[in-house]
Structures are given as structure tokens and as C-alpha cells.
Write an enzyme that holds these catalytic residues in place. Sequence first.
Site, PDB file in Angstrom:
ATOM      1  N   CYS A  23      46.807  38.808  38.569  1.00  0.00           N
ATOM      2  CA  CYS A  23      45.540  39.522  38.406  1.00  0.00           C
ATOM      3  C   CYS A  23      45.429  40.133  37.004  1.00  0.00           C
ATOM      4  O   CYS A  23      46.230  40.991  36.630  1.00  0.00           O
ATOM      5  CB  CYS A  23      45.470  40.607  39.489  1.00  0.00           C
ATOM      6  SG  CYS A  23      44.235  41.873  39.250  1.00  0.00           S
ATOM      7  N   CYS A  56      44.795  43.897  36.920  1.00  0.00           N
ATOM      8  CA  CYS A  56      46.028  44.585  37.346  1.00  0.00           C
ATOM      9  C   CYS A  56      46.977  44.758  36.160  1.00  0.00           C
ATOM     10  O   CYS A  56      47.618  45.799  36.024  1.00  0.00           O
ATOM     11  CB  CYS A  56      46.732  43.794  38.444  1.00  0.00           C
ATOM     12  SG  CYS A  56      45.810  43.622  39.980  1.00  0.00           S
TER      13      CYS A  56
END
Length: 104
Positions: A31, A34
Site C-alpha cells: 500500500c 501506508c
Amino acid sequence: MAILHIKNHDFQKEVFESQKPVILDFFATWCGPCKMLGQVLEQLDAEREDVKIIKVDIDENPSLRKEWEISTVPSVFFIKDGEVKDSAVGFLPKPVLEERISTL
């Protein structure tokens, strides 16, 4: 204090029994947002001793992902005295994280 990467067996002790407020970050290694949030959390961890930062990889901990109903990453929870006080989904810039920490 170092950022903790935890699994199921450490969760209760590290999150809900913590003496310090906790920033709980559910993330995935694939991600992009993230990874960006991870860099901000590392900066906060280096600067602050009044908060514990805990990361949970959703791919390595599917039962925690299910229990917490995580459908989007990053998902961040702000926990104090064993209770979720606030939460957010998506990337949070450092000033927003600091503001949320100050309300704990």
C-alpha cells in the site's frame, strides 16, 4: 521508543494494557499511502516519548483485520486507557496526527 510490529498474541497486552496512548496503524506492505504514513510515524516515534506506535500488517494478521473490520488501509486508531478515542482512514499528515494525539 521503537515502533512495534505486533501479531495476535501480543495485541491485548501492547494495545489495551499500554500505560501510554497508542497509535494503532493497520497497514499493508503493498500500500503506497501506508508507506507514506509509515515515514510520518517513524518521525513521530523519534520525536515523542509520550505515545506508543503499533503497526499491524493486515496480510500477516487476517484475524485482527477481520475483528477490527479493516476494509481500507491505512486505518489508524487512537487508543487511550484501553479505549478507542478516535480513528481515521487513509494517509494523515504529521500535523493532523499531532493534533489527534493532543486530544488523547
